[in-house]
Design an enzyme around this catalytic site. Sequence first.
Site, PDB file in Angstrom:
ATOM      1  N   ASP A 450       0.816  -1.310   0.078  1.00  0.00           N
ATOM      2  CA  ASP A 450       0.001   0.037  -0.193  1.00  0.00           C
ATOM      3  C   ASP A 450       0.682   1.283  -0.015  1.00  0.00           C
ATOM      4  O   ASP A 450       2.060   1.308   0.351  1.00  0.00           O
ATOM      5  CB  ASP A 450      -0.920  -0.067   1.251  1.00  0.00           C
ATOM      6  CG  ASP A 450      -2.223   1.051   1.170  1.00  0.00           C
ATOM      7  OD1 ASP A 450      -2.355   1.319   0.126  1.00  0.00           O
ATOM      8  OD2 ASP A 450      -2.942   1.053   1.980  1.00  0.00           O
ATOM      9  N   GLU A 453       2.705   7.490  -2.000  1.00  0.00           N
ATOM     10  CA  GLU A 453       2.412   8.587  -2.737  1.00  0.00           C
ATOM     11  C   GLU A 453       2.741   9.774  -2.005  1.00  0.00           C
ATOM     12  O   GLU A 453       2.956  10.948  -2.321  1.00  0.00           O
ATOM     13  CB  GLU A 453       1.081   8.940  -2.808  1.00  0.00           C
ATOM     14  CG  GLU A 453       0.204   7.916  -3.725  1.00  0.00           C
ATOM     15  CD  GLU A 453      -0.319   6.715  -2.646  1.00  0.00           C
ATOM     16  OE1 GLU A 453      -1.061   5.823  -3.350  1.00  0.00           O
ATOM     17  OE2 GLU A 453       0.125   6.481  -1.710  1.00  0.00           O
ATOM     18  N   ASP A 517      -8.544   3.398  -3.326  1.00  0.00           N
ATOM     19  CA  ASP A 517      -9.887   3.336  -2.722  1.00  0.00           C
ATOM     20  C   ASP A 517     -10.807   4.246  -3.072  1.00  0.00           C
ATOM     21  O   ASP A 517     -10.857   5.680  -2.992  1.00  0.00           O
ATOM     22  CB  ASP A 517      -9.387   4.194  -1.274  1.00  0.00           C
ATOM     23  CG  ASP A 517      -8.085   3.439  -0.731  1.00  0.00           C
ATOM     24  OD1 ASP A 517      -7.819   2.469  -0.967  1.00  0.00           O
ATOM     25  OD2 ASP A 517      -7.363   3.984   0.261  1.00  0.00           O
TER      26      ASP A 517
END
Length: 740
Positions: A450, A453, A517
């Site tokens: 995950d 960024e 998401d």
Amino acid sequence: MDIKRRDLFTGGLAGAALVALPQRAAAAVDTGMNYPVGDFVLSRTEKGLSVTHKQTPDRVLWATQSRGNFLAAEEASAAVTEVGSPEGTFKINDTVTTRYESPTIDDIQVAGSAATVSGTISGPADSVAYTLVFSAVSPTHLQFAIKLTGDKSSSLNRVVLAIDSSKDEAIFGCGSQLTYFNQKGKLVPILVQEHGIGRGKPIVTELVNLLDYDSGGTPFHTGKPVPYIMTSRLRCIFLEDYEYSEFDMRKADAIQIKIWSGKMSGRILYGKTPVDLLEAYTEYTGRMRKLPEWVHSGIILGIMGGTDKVRERIQRTKDAGVPVAGLWLQDWVGTHPTSAGTQLFWNWFLDEAYYPGWRQLVDDIAKDGGKILTYINPFLATIEGHDQLFQEGKAKGYLVQHADGSPYLIKNANFMVGMIDLSNPATRSWIKNVMKTNMVGTGAGGWMNDFGEALPLDAKLYGGADPWVWHNKFPEEWQRLSREVIDETGHGDEMVFFSRSGYTRSPGISTLFWLGDQLMTWDEYDGIKTALVGILSGGISGFSMMHSDIGGYVALKLDIAGKEIPIINRTPELMMRWMELNAFTAVMRTQEGITPNLSIEADSTPEMLEHLRLCGAIYRALTPYRKSLVDEANGRGLPLVRHLFLHYPDDPNTHDIRYQFLLGEDLMVAPVLDKGADSVEVYFPTGSAWNDAWTGKDAGQPGEWARMPAPLGKPAVFIRKGSPDATALATYLKDATAAN
């Protein structure tokens, strides 16, 4: 002198219009001259420069802006604010103080397989020299590099290249873009960012920005941007650089590429078809490894709640006849409530109190050929009692730092975390050992890889590494870390990790991607529609195997008098239509979402379980066909889920299609993406005829739209007539739905 001030506001939505560079005097080099560069030909034209290929000399692959004003450089300074929850969204105010423009073409010299164009660009009081070097790297790759020289050049930190376009030229790519497939008319920032909550959805985005640290995002936010485009004129260009860039495609006759650096390098590609171009492009990016065999056997169930709850739900799912390939237990580290919902402890140790008998659970799943996947991200928790790795990383200098050497803490909901510094070789060795011991060593067959960024643009990195370079590079290195872990432990062929962020070379590193998401909604801003667009645009950008969370991830709620009131949440219909969509993608994986206690799950009711069984059966039945597509992804770089343009480039009606796709070349799917719909509008491209997959009857007319039935359980799916796989595909789908 402040010539121009641009408010990019997290992605350039308020950017200035394309700058029209003034006309210069006639160039010193005669027009009509051709210069061979390997298999390419550089030409001096009345408009400036153009590039063709020896195999198709009449087709221009690249040309300078039509007015001949193709190059500029700027001296600028940026004020950057990182926002969001989690942080990873950027507001950038760029102030340009000096601009050099109006290029001359004074000389062109050829040496071997390279041609050097030289000239000057002019500023307010003087000029700066430039060179534009073209080098033939291969028969299909022409590299270019722009360099500024002279005393003033060291202060110029923006380079702008303007290339020719046409009004009807559709432009695809820029990575996994979630809202638009055709980027013509758009300004697209190439900066890895959190994609936001709402992403422009009216009311929702405004409220999220107001209440949650500007977390709303825009339609151009994505965790997987790439400085690359392919156009309907079969032109393909990309940058090799990592610095922030923008692709400004708002002007009808030009594409302006700006990089926040004093130099620019990239490649121009040649191919006779879009498929050829994608093959050429993925020679550079790398191609994705084949999926392990076990992935094809069914659904990867995302479950949370500890050993007893997991075992109960596995049994309920299997009793319903759902084909299960494995489990994704993201809460292996334990959970805690936050302002955003149920979140994990980011300390990367198995919580054996929460998951007693973990090893037996792993062994039991393995008996049926399945794997247990876990979760990791590049952050370390600071929460007392769960901060062991953070404290160790802080003491050893393994964390991203402020200028003063203190850890740079990143905000996530109502807690703070440290971020590992992957520019430090010692950090990489340390965290790899953690993963090998705590994840692979406890039986994990892979994980969600995950985030990636949030690297701050003003961070202090190991050895003085430039955060403006490392920000976009970070996802690749985060994925490389996981790839090294599975390869070095001898499990490379059987393990799989799926990544949210990415950049140009990520396809050659990560084993799988997912879309991030999405909201639990139907909309085109951040809902189910963006899942499909993201897969399509990602596929044409090299990310050949992608999938989404079934049902989305983000729900919104209000806490009133101790009660949680859902505002946005899954409905059974949305959940079932999302199952149908994912049955025709690379992987089927369920996700509980950020508020598991409020969200309907894939096994919440007998009706949901039956639909999950049906879609899982379709997914499993397509295994032979899907494996052939995985082979193509691995060998040629072609995506499993394909936009119609890839196989029908001569049909302009395909350019703006967003909600219909090909699985390979022989299955066409138009999923239901609207609430309450039981039919869909389908476009049948020119060049092929199709049969309805469920009835076997002729479907549609080439070059025309038709409304096709799509009842729940039988989405609009079509098999290409004359395909070698047509009979087999019809059989697979018939067998999968026989019980229905």
